[in-house]
Structure formats: C-alpha cells, structure tokens
Design a protein around this motif. Structure first.
Motif, PDB file in Angstrom:
ATOM      1  N   TYR A  29       0.848  -1.187   0.000  1.00  0.00           N
ATOM      2  CA  TYR A  29       0.000   0.000   0.000  1.00  0.00           C
ATOM      3  C   TYR A  29       0.886   1.241   0.000  1.00  0.00           C
ATOM      4  CZ  TYR A  29      -3.256   3.500   1.847  1.00  0.00           C
ATOM      5  OH  TYR A  29      -4.002   4.625   2.031  1.00  0.00           O
ATOM      6  N   VAL A  30       0.686   2.140  -0.945  1.00  0.00           N
ATOM      7  CA  VAL A  30       1.423   3.400  -1.000  1.00  0.00           C
ATOM      8  C   VAL A  30       0.547   4.460  -0.348  1.00  0.00           C
ATOM      9  CG1 VAL A  30       2.500   5.131  -2.487  1.00  0.00           C
ATOM     10  CG2 VAL A  30       2.575   2.717  -3.136  1.00  0.00           C
ATOM     11  N   ASP A  31       0.985   4.934   0.807  1.00  0.00           N
ATOM     12  CA  ASP A  31       0.216   5.919   1.572  1.00  0.00           C
ATOM     13  C   ASP A  31       0.545   7.329   1.099  1.00  0.00           C
ATOM     14  OD1 ASP A  31      -1.173   7.421   3.404  1.00  0.00           O
ATOM     15  OD2 ASP A  31       0.167   6.968   5.075  1.00  0.00           O
ATOM     16  N   ILE A  32      -0.227   7.820   0.140  1.00  0.00           N
ATOM     17  CA  ILE A  32      -0.010   9.189  -0.321  1.00  0.00           C
ATOM     18  C   ILE A  32      -0.720  10.186   0.582  1.00  0.00           C
ATOM     19  CG2 ILE A  32       0.344   8.508  -2.719  1.00  0.00           C
ATOM     20  CD1 ILE A  32      -2.489   9.565  -3.279  1.00  0.00           C
ATOM     21  N   ASN A  33      -1.735   9.735   1.281  1.00  0.00           N
ATOM     22  CA  ASN A  33      -2.539  10.595   2.132  1.00  0.00           C
ATOM     23  C   ASN A  33      -1.690  11.329   3.172  1.00  0.00           C
ATOM     24  OD1 ASN A  33      -5.097  11.578   3.247  1.00  0.00           O
ATOM     25  ND2 ASN A  33      -4.757  10.120   4.893  1.00  0.00           N
ATOM     26  N   TYR A  54       0.066  15.951  -8.688  1.00  0.00           N
ATOM     27  CA  TYR A  54       0.334  14.752  -9.486  1.00  0.00           C
ATOM     28  C   TYR A  54       1.815  14.399  -9.504  1.00  0.00           C
ATOM     29  CZ  TYR A  54      -4.450  15.462 -11.107  1.00  0.00           C
ATOM     30  OH  TYR A  54      -5.804  15.637 -11.172  1.00  0.00           O
ATOM     31  N   LYS A  55       2.676  15.410  -9.529  1.00  0.00           N
ATOM     32  CA  LYS A  55       4.111  15.156  -9.497  1.00  0.00           C
ATOM     33  C   LYS A  55       4.492  14.481  -8.185  1.00  0.00           C
ATOM     34  CE  LYS A  55       8.626  17.223  -9.921  1.00  0.00           C
ATOM     35  NZ  LYS A  55       9.420  18.417  -9.851  1.00  0.00           N
ATOM     36  N   GLU A  56       3.977  14.970  -7.071  1.00  0.00           N
ATOM     37  CA  GLU A  56       4.281  14.377  -5.764  1.00  0.00           C
ATOM     38  C   GLU A  56       3.766  12.941  -5.675  1.00  0.00           C
ATOM     39  OE1 GLU A  56       5.736  14.019  -1.872  1.00  0.00           O
ATOM     40  OE2 GLU A  56       6.187  15.457  -3.452  1.00  0.00           O
ATOM     41  N   ILE A  61       4.870   7.062  -5.658  1.00  0.00           N
ATOM     42  CA  ILE A  61       4.690   5.730  -6.257  1.00  0.00           C
ATOM     43  C   ILE A  61       6.040   5.177  -6.720  1.00  0.00           C
ATOM     44  CG2 ILE A  61       3.711   4.506  -8.243  1.00  0.00           C
ATOM     45  CD1 ILE A  61       1.256   6.399  -7.951  1.00  0.00           C
ATOM     46  N   LEU A  62       6.863   6.009  -7.327  1.00  0.00           N
ATOM     47  CA  LEU A  62       8.140   5.534  -7.815  1.00  0.00           C
ATOM     48  C   LEU A  62       9.076   5.095  -6.698  1.00  0.00           C
ATOM     49  CD1 LEU A  62       8.827   8.039 -10.737  1.00  0.00           C
ATOM     50  CD2 LEU A  62       8.214   5.616 -10.902  1.00  0.00           C
ATOM     51  N   THR A  63       8.905   5.618  -5.500  1.00  0.00           N
ATOM     52  CA  THR A  63       9.745   5.160  -4.379  1.00  0.00           C
ATOM     53  C   THR A  63       9.383   3.757  -3.935  1.00  0.00           C
ATOM     54  OG1 THR A  63       8.306   6.082  -2.646  1.00  0.00           O
ATOM     55  CG2 THR A  63      10.045   7.521  -3.498  1.00  0.00           C
ATOM     56  N   HIS A  64       8.268   3.226  -4.435  1.00  0.00           N
ATOM     57  CA  HIS A  64       7.820   1.890  -4.067  1.00  0.00           C
ATOM     58  C   HIS A  64       7.891   0.896  -5.213  1.00  0.00           C
ATOM     59  CE1 HIS A  64       6.140   4.383  -0.894  1.00  0.00           C
ATOM     60  NE2 HIS A  64       6.116   3.298  -0.160  1.00  0.00           N
ATOM     61  N   VAL A  65       8.575   1.288  -6.280  1.00  0.00           N
ATOM     62  CA  VAL A  65       8.706   0.432  -7.458  1.00  0.00           C
ATOM     63  C   VAL A  65      10.101  -0.170  -7.465  1.00  0.00           C
ATOM     64  CG1 VAL A  65       8.737   0.382  -9.983  1.00  0.00           C
ATOM     65  CG2 VAL A  65       7.072   1.804  -8.782  1.00  0.00           C
TER      66      VAL A  65
END
Length: 67
Positions: A29-33, A54-56, A61-65
């Motif tokens: 789970y990517v917690d963007i909140n 959107y950039k953030e 997301i990319l930090t979790h790929v």
C-alpha cells in the motif's frame, strides 16, 4: 486529504481500513494521504495545484517500485 477537516478525517479512516485490507492480503500500500497533509490533517496548500499534486504522487509511487 481534503481542505475540509471533517472530510479529511473520513479519508483517514478509509485509508486505515484500506491499509489493513492490503496488509492482510499481502499487497503493498502506497500511503499518499499522509505525505500530502499539513499538521492539522488537511491538504497542504502546496498540493492544491494539480500539477504539483500529481508530481508528488508520481514520486511517491516511484519510491515503491522495484528497480
């Protein structure tokens, strides 16, 4: 998060449930909140601009790929 504090609390509850669901099913789970909040729990003003938002999110997301 939302600019409205009550709505942000509802989003927090939903995210907690979503995280628990993902964790119980072995899904990452990517917690963007949490990353988008001010100290009071509402959406940080810097993310009211869609391009910045959107950039953030993309960077989170990319930090979790995996490389």
């Amino acid at each position: 998060p939302d600019i409205d504090a009550e709505q942000s609390r509802k989003i927090d509850d939903w995210n907690a449930q979503l995280f628990a669901f993902c964790d119980s099913h072995g899904v990452h789970y990517v917690d963007i909140n949490t990353s988008l909040k001010k100290d009071d729990g509402t959406l940080s003003g810097e993310y009211e601009n869609n391009e910045t938002l959107y950039k953030e999110i993309g960077e989170l997301i990319l930090t979790h790929v995996a490389d």
